[in-house]
Write an enzyme that holds these catalytic residues in place. Structure first.
Site, PDB file in Angstrom:
ATOM      1  CG  HIS A   1      28.133 -11.318  65.106  1.00  0.00           C
ATOM      2  ND1 HIS A   1      29.432 -11.248  64.645  1.00  0.00           N
ATOM      3  CD2 HIS A   1      27.461 -10.319  64.488  1.00  0.00           C
ATOM      4  CE1 HIS A   1      29.532 -10.221  63.790  1.00  0.00           C
ATOM      5  NE2 HIS A   1      28.350  -9.650  63.675  1.00  0.00           N
TER       6      HIS A   1
ATOM      7  CD  GLU B   1      30.089  -8.027  60.416  1.00  0.00           C
ATOM      8  OE1 GLU B   1      28.976  -7.731  59.964  1.00  0.00           O
ATOM      9  OE2 GLU B   1      30.332  -8.032  61.638  1.00  0.00           O
TER      10      GLU B   1
ATOM     11  CG  HIS C   1      24.462  -9.702  60.911  1.00  0.00           C
ATOM     12  ND1 HIS C   1      25.261  -9.598  59.806  1.00  0.00           N
ATOM     13  CD2 HIS C   1      25.146  -9.118  61.922  1.00  0.00           C
ATOM     14  CE1 HIS C   1      26.383  -8.980  60.144  1.00  0.00           C
ATOM     15  NE2 HIS C   1      26.342  -8.671  61.428  1.00  0.00           N
ATOM     16  CD  GLU C   2      23.789  -8.566  65.558  1.00  0.00           C
ATOM     17  OE1 GLU C   2      24.788  -8.989  66.159  1.00  0.00           O
ATOM     18  OE2 GLU C   2      23.833  -7.594  64.769  1.00  0.00           O
TER      19      GLU C   2
HETATM   20 ZN    ZN Z   1      28.005  -7.929  62.515  1.00  0.00          ZN
END
Ligand code: ZN
Length: 495
Positions: A264, A290, A260-261
């Site tokens: 980003h 996101e 997830h990171e």
């Molecule tokens: Zn996030």
């Protein structure tokens, strides 16, 4: 004489450098800070915040902008974007009196500690006055910014420029109508068996997540990943800092929060670094951010195709722990559906219902239809209505999130909008990039990454979120691709 545009660029550059140092200190505070250095660090942070505010409100920015705005026709396309966004940022900063800014900072710090204590002691009443004050401050801020009649829209616009509560309400009610029955259908079949993944050595977890994130395209020459209490990603293009956490019995939590990171981080690294100080090299808003993290985490990270490639290595590293677990069982574990009261522990099927709950409550608070004192009851009722379960105490209900303690209203919707955008982008990517999943199965993720760079990252803030979605996918934002994706992925497993 230096042109007004060059003067503006140099002022924005200095502002950006100060902010990036501020960000680095914030990262360091969570990753490296010795236990007794917190007081000194908060002084350092306060001084950096002062410098950042001084740089952002420098009247020389206003002068340069005024000069450029009288002669707009001379600006090229990209310069227009820089001037438009710099004006927006500058006005937002100078409309807030210094006393207001420090009052809000002081209150946020006090509210954070009140929240942490209240959550620990499951004592909502002690925290309620802090939320009340935060709502007053949020309304006052909206008023100062010229949004006095629409304070919640202002809060939303701060995170995702261009969105309104009304537009989000429309999207969320359509999503809710499709999601509630789908969740019930899946829950009825999924059962509730606990995870069988236990005792995964942390060193091997670290090795695996480094290999996965690197293969997805994260550039470790311009970034790093460290351990912190909460996973996050900060910094921009030239220096991106991510964090994760490890637990031997929750190897997938660490892995997927890292992916997830990484999503980003890939967005941050994909922004044009030569424009890092201006709108041309900055992210649009939280929903698009996101959408990047969620697409890599879910559509890509939990796919059969990705695991076809990585499973052999996973078994090589964790052979003993996986000996009794078949490939299909592992895939189900990766896509496990287990209802929970806690948003951050939620699986992707339930997740958006947690957000809809918060959005509906925030709106009621801002409209004045819900008193802060009645928040816990309203939360629990909505939880039962949407998720089919009721918190046994406020620690697992209304007190679970940190956001309101910092006055961050209007932030939650970004998570759900991001999921919708991720699904819609993913649909589009699969149409224009045929055989994508065959490449994933061979460990190649570059074509998808290049596509996101070209279609999304390289535009910076040129378009607002709705415009960008339409430009990338040819359609306005809709919850339907997300519903179809969830039905497809989880229906194949559970229905
Ligand atoms: Zn996030």
């Amino acid at each position: 004489m230096t042109s007004a545009y060059d003067r503006l660029l140099s002022l924005l550059k200095s502002q950006h450098l100060i902010q990036s140092v501020e960000g680095l200190l914030g990262w360091d505070e969570q990753v490296n800070l010795p236990p007794k250095s917190a007081g000194f660090r908060s002084e350092q942070m306060a001084e950096m915040a002062r410098l950042a505010h001084e740089a952002a409100s420098d009247s020389a920015i206003g002068d340069a902008l005024a000069e450029l705005e009288t002669d707009r026709a001379n600006l090229d396309d990209e310069q227009q974007v820089v001037v438009r966004e710099a004006r927006r940022d500058y006005d937002r900063v100078i409309r807030l009196p210094a006393e207001f800014v420090s009052e809000k900072a002081r209150h946020s710090s006090a509210a954070y500690h009140a929240w942490a204590k209240a959550r620990e002691e499951r004592d909502f009443a002690s925290y309620a006055p802090f939320i009340e004050r935060h709502i007053e401050l949020a309304k006052e801020e909206a008023d100062l910014q010229g949004w006095g009649d629409r304070p919640y829209d202002y809060a939303v616009d701060l995170h995702d420029p261009g969105f309104s509560a009304e537009q989000i309400s429309g999207l969320f009610s359509e999503l809710k109508a499709g999601l509630v029955p789908l969740v019930q259908e899946i829950e009825a079949k999924a059962g509730d068996t606990p995870s069988a993944l236990r005792g995964f050595p942390v060193d091997a977890q670290r090795t695996f997540l480094r290999e996965v994130t690197q293969q997805l395209g994260f550039d470790y020459e311009h970034g790093r990943i460290d351990v912190a209490l909460h996973p996050f990603c900060s910094g921009d293009g030239l220096d991106v800092r991510m964090t994760t956490r490890f637990h031997p019995d929750e190897p997938l939590d660490s892995l997927f929060s890292s992916i997830h990171e990484t999503g980003h981080g890939l967005y941050a690294q994909g922004l044009r670094s030569e424009h890092a100080a201006t709108a041309l090299g900055q992210h649009i808003g939280m929903a698009v951010h996101e959408s990047q993290s969620r697409m890599w985490e879910n559509q890509v990270g939990r796919s059969r195709a990705l695991w076809a490639y990585f499973e052999p290595r996973y078994r090589e590293l964790f052979g003993e722990r996986l000996a009794d677990i078949s490939s299909e069982e592992l895939y189900r574990e990766i896509n496990a559906v287990r209802p929970t009261l806690i948003r951050v522990d939620s699986d992707e099927v339930h997740y958006n219902l947690h957000i809809i709950l918060r959005f509906e409550i925030e709106q009621a608070l801002f409209r004045g239809d819900l008193a802060v004192a009645d928040l816990p009851a309203a939360w629990n009722d909505k939880c039962e209505e949407l998720l089919g379960c009721r918190p046994s105490h406020d620690g697992e209900g209304v007190l679970q999130d940190v956001h309101w303690s910092g006055g961050a209203f209007g932030y939650f919707p970004s998570y759900c909008l991001g999921n919708m955008i991720a699904a819609q982008n993913w649909d589009q990517a699969r149409q224009v990039l045929p055989n994508l999943e065959d490449e994933f199965a061979a460990g190649d993720f570059s074509r998808l990454l290049d596509w996101t760079r070209r279609e999304i990252h390289h535009h910076g803030k040129r378009y607002d979120t709705s415009e960008l979605v339409e430009k990338v996918t040819g359609k306005p934002l809709s919850p339907q691709p997300l519903l179809a994706y969830l039905r497809d992925r989880y229906g194949e497993i559970y229905l």
